[in-house]
Design an enzyme around this catalytic site. Structure first.
Site, short mmCIF file in Angstrom:
data_model
loop_
_atom_site.label_atom_id
_atom_site.label_comp_id
_atom_site.label_asym_id
_atom_site.label_seq_id
_atom_site.Cartn_x
_atom_site.Cartn_y
_atom_site.Cartn_z
N SER A 70 0.50 -0.98 -0.11
CA SER A 70 -0.03 0.17 0.38
C SER A 70 0.76 1.12 -0.03
O SER A 70 1.84 1.44 0.30
CB SER A 70 -0.51 0.28 1.50
OG SER A 70 -1.76 1.36 1.17
N ASP A 75 4.21 7.60 5.55
CA ASP A 75 3.27 8.50 6.36
C ASP A 75 3.47 7.80 7.93
O ASP A 75 2.17 7.20 7.72
CB ASP A 75 2.16 9.46 6.65
CG ASP A 75 1.38 10.20 6.34
OD1 ASP A 75 1.87 10.61 7.75
OD2 ASP A 75 0.45 10.06 6.07
N LYS A 100 3.24 -2.74 7.28
CA LYS A 100 3.69 -3.45 5.57
C LYS A 100 4.61 -3.31 5.15
O LYS A 100 5.34 -3.99 4.80
CB LYS A 100 2.41 -2.66 4.52
CG LYS A 100 0.98 -3.77 5.00
CD LYS A 100 0.08 -2.63 4.26
CE LYS A 100 -1.49 -3.47 3.99
NZ LYS A 100 -1.76 -4.89 3.41
#
Length: 211
Positions: A70, A75, A100
């Site tokens: 993703s 961030d 992830k």
């Protein structure tokens, strides 16, 4: 994740006030709270589970792993996805994008050839798809106003990775750009080959600490 029923009620109670407030949406979806079922936390699914898959692939002699992850991995604190599973104090099992990214880093160090895709928001546009693929690295595409990509385009990029990578490992972000007028889009294969020729890939020295 499961949505908290209490947070839905609280959000609905705010609707009358929000409607009367200029430039405010009737429902602020960031007020909604989510939680994961026990044992299905991002750390266990997106990191530990992914590591086991990578280890198994290596043990079985797999040569090339294509991983769909993703966008937004850099961030660390502000991304809405990282807040899922946490309470209002920031406590709980969340940080899905961070876990992830740690799994991606593990793949990068595994010795296997890899292609890691970071798609933006997944959509199902009407056919024929009028979006051109745009690839970049290190969350630069997060600055775009529109950051979505068709699920079918992600699938096409995965196939292109298996046929066009030429032994190169790469990690990249991907979104779709709406075509205008008579513009025609390059194929996923053409787009990926052009990107590979640029020699760019995501920088894993950036991001969460302790990676």
């Amino acid at each position: 994740p499961q949505i908290s029923k209490v947070s839905i009620i609280k959000a609905m109670l705010k609707i009358p006030i929000n409607i009367l407030t200029p430039k405010k949406k009737s429902i602020n979806f960031r007020d909604l709270r989510f939680k994961y079922k026990p044992g299905q936390y991002p750390e266990m699914v997106d990191y530990v589970g992914q590591k086991k898959q990578i280890d198994l692939a290596k043990k079985m002699g797999v040569k090339h792993v294509v991983l769909v992850s993703s966008m937004g991995g850099l961030d660390q604190g502000n991304n809405f996805l990282n807040q899922i599973g946490k309470d209002k104090n920031g406590e709980g099992h969340g940080d899905i994008l961070i876990w992830k990214r740690k799994a991606e880093r593990y793949l990068c160090l595994s010795g296997l050839q890899y292609t890691i895709l970071h798609p933006g928001g997944l959509v199902d546009p009407p056919e024929p798809n009028k979006m051109e693929l745009v690839l970049d690295v290190d969350d630069k595409l997060m600055q775009n106003e529109k950051k979505s990509i068709a699920r079918t385009d992600v699938a096409k990029l995965c196939i292109a990775a298996l046929t066009e990578s030429g032994g190169k490992s790469v990690s990249f972000d991907c979104i779709g750009r709406q075509l205008e007028g008579e513009e025609s889009a390059k194929s996923a294969e053409e787009t990926l080959k052009a990107f590979l020729n640029e020699g760019k890939t995501c920088d894993y020295t950036l991001g969460p600490k302790g990676m």
